[in-house]
Scaffold this active site. Structure first.
Site, PDB file in Angstrom:
ATOM      1  N   ASP A  66      -0.123  -0.765   1.927  1.00  0.00           N
ATOM      2  CA  ASP A  66      -0.071  -0.021   0.666  1.00  0.00           C
ATOM      3  C   ASP A  66      -1.212  -0.497  -0.217  1.00  0.00           C
ATOM      4  OD1 ASP A  66       0.735   1.591  -1.380  1.00  0.00           O
ATOM      5  OD2 ASP A  66       2.567   0.492  -1.865  1.00  0.00           O
ATOM      6  N   ASP A 124      -2.803   6.525   0.054  1.00  0.00           N
ATOM      7  CA  ASP A 124      -2.929   5.082  -0.147  1.00  0.00           C
ATOM      8  C   ASP A 124      -1.953   4.249   0.660  1.00  0.00           C
ATOM      9  OD1 ASP A 124      -0.759   6.034  -1.554  1.00  0.00           O
ATOM     10  OD2 ASP A 124      -1.016   4.663  -3.243  1.00  0.00           O
ATOM     11  N   GLU A 125      -1.205   4.834   1.590  1.00  0.00           N
ATOM     12  CA  GLU A 125      -0.272   4.019   2.367  1.00  0.00           C
ATOM     13  C   GLU A 125      -0.002   4.633   3.723  1.00  0.00           C
ATOM     14  OE1 GLU A 125       3.875   3.804   1.177  1.00  0.00           O
ATOM     15  OE2 GLU A 125       3.595   5.502  -0.171  1.00  0.00           O
TER      16      GLU A 125
END
Length: 368
Positions: free
Chosen positions: A16, A110-111
């Site tokens: 993350d 983003d993850e």
């Protein structure tokens, strides 16, 4: 080979990025470093899309109205989002992931979940693999990431939040059940505020409380989700990391310049959002059966209305008809409407697979 209850154990990493949008802005503009930053628009009807860690110290969070965010932090600096830049950085990050595994399940820009069981990089442990991934991301992008290491997706996701920002945490197979027992249910990934409130009403505050409920009682209380809650209360999650995961929904929403009560103007907004969704459908060939209309009222309360059709929607006209039927169910509106959204969902999905081969951590290593 590491096993749990006689079964081979997957080695899952959840990566993350730390305050991704805001961190990109601070990276690209040195004047923003160390300052409370909100990505979004500071106008009266704006909403915070992302907040830096400096801003979070003041209680500024994503989805917070801009006027509220400024009341919480008068020094807050708003910067407009640059989604093209964020997508480009996300591609760099995913290229790094691909150096370490072929089993990557993106969750957002983003993850992602990574299954490193097959040990593509030839590193001794999943813990060291996570460290190497974070180091490569920093080298390639100048940004930090946090990671969670565990034997399933649910625990890896929980673990990645334990040492933020710029840290990592592992939950070993023998630790999973105890970790969940000590955790408040409101912190479980997938348990939102409404479900947490229902659990609290039932006397369920922690994972230990949840574990005392039988499968049948959980199913009676929470329906199909009861089976999931029964499993995670015991640290169990058999979902595979799915690199071929199909998109679950396509949606679009808009905030009106002023709160609306005029049905014609509200319907126009809904139709525009439906057109955005249909444009995606035509581009990708995606088709869904469930239409959801989201409404944000003038007081920021939210409502949704959904309809599932017998077969996938195959025309713009059908999407229009369903969307209008849903928004009309709240007419005449009891108060002003500031935002409407349309989402199409209920797409088919696929399952991935794994091949267990490496350990999570050396026996002497420490999760902290």
């Amino acid at each position: 080979m590491l096993t749990l209850m006689g079964e081979p154990v997957r080695k899952i990493i959840h990566v993350d990025m730390d305050a991704f949008y805001a961190s990109v802005e601070q990276r690209d503009n040195p004047d923003l470093r160390g300052r409370p930053v909100a990505v979004g628009h500071g106008a009266r009807r704006g909403v915070v899309a992302a907040a830096s860690y400096e801003a979070r110290q003041f209680g500024v969070r994503s989805a917070l109205p801009s006027v509220t965010a400024l009341r919480k932090c008068a020094e807050l600096v708003f910067v407009p989002p640059r989604f093209d830049v964020y997508r480009a950085v996300s591609r760099q990050v995913h290229d790094v992931f691909a150096e370490f595994t072929d089993l990557i399940e993106p969750l957002a820009l983003d993850e992602a979940y990574l299954d490193v069981t097959a040990n593509k990089a030839g590193l001794p442990t999943a813990w060291l693999t996570a460290k190497a991934i974070r180091a490569r991301i920093l080298e390639e992008t100048g940004l930090t990431a946090s990671a969670g290491v565990s034997y399933n997706k649910f625990l890896a996701k929980l673990a990645s939040g334990q040492r933020k920002p710029n840290g990592q945490f592992a939950i070993m197979p023998e630790e999973g059940a105890a970790f969940v027992e000590a955790l408040p249910v409101a912190k479980f990934h997938g348990v939102g505020p409404a479900t947490a409130a229902r659990m609290h009403e039932a006397g369920i505050q922690t994972g230990a409380d949840l574990k005392t409920w039988s499968l049948q009682d959980l199913q009676r209380r929470f329906g199909k989700a009861g089976t999931w809650y029964y499993a995670i209360a015991r640290g169990q999650d058999d979902r595979a990391v799915n690199p071929n995961r199909e998109r679950k929904s396509s949606g679009s929403e808009t905030t009106f310049e002023e709160d609306l009560t005029d049905p014609a103007r509200i319907e126009a907004g809904v139709l525009a959002m439906a057109d955005d969704v249909w444009a995606w459908c035509e581009k990708t060939g995606g088709r869904g059966r469930t239409v959801t209309v989201k409404i944000k009222w003038a007081d920021f309360q939210q409502s949704t209305r959904s309809q599932s059709l017998a077969r996938p929607i195959d025309s713009r006209a059908t999407l229009h008809e369903a969307s209008l039927g849903l928004i009309r169910s709240v007419f005449p509106p009891p108060k002003g409407i500031r935002l409407v959204g349309v989402t199409l969902s209920n797409f088919a999905g696929q399952q991935g697979s794994v091949t267990p081969e490496m350990s999570l951590l050396p026996e002497s290593d420490n999760a902290a």
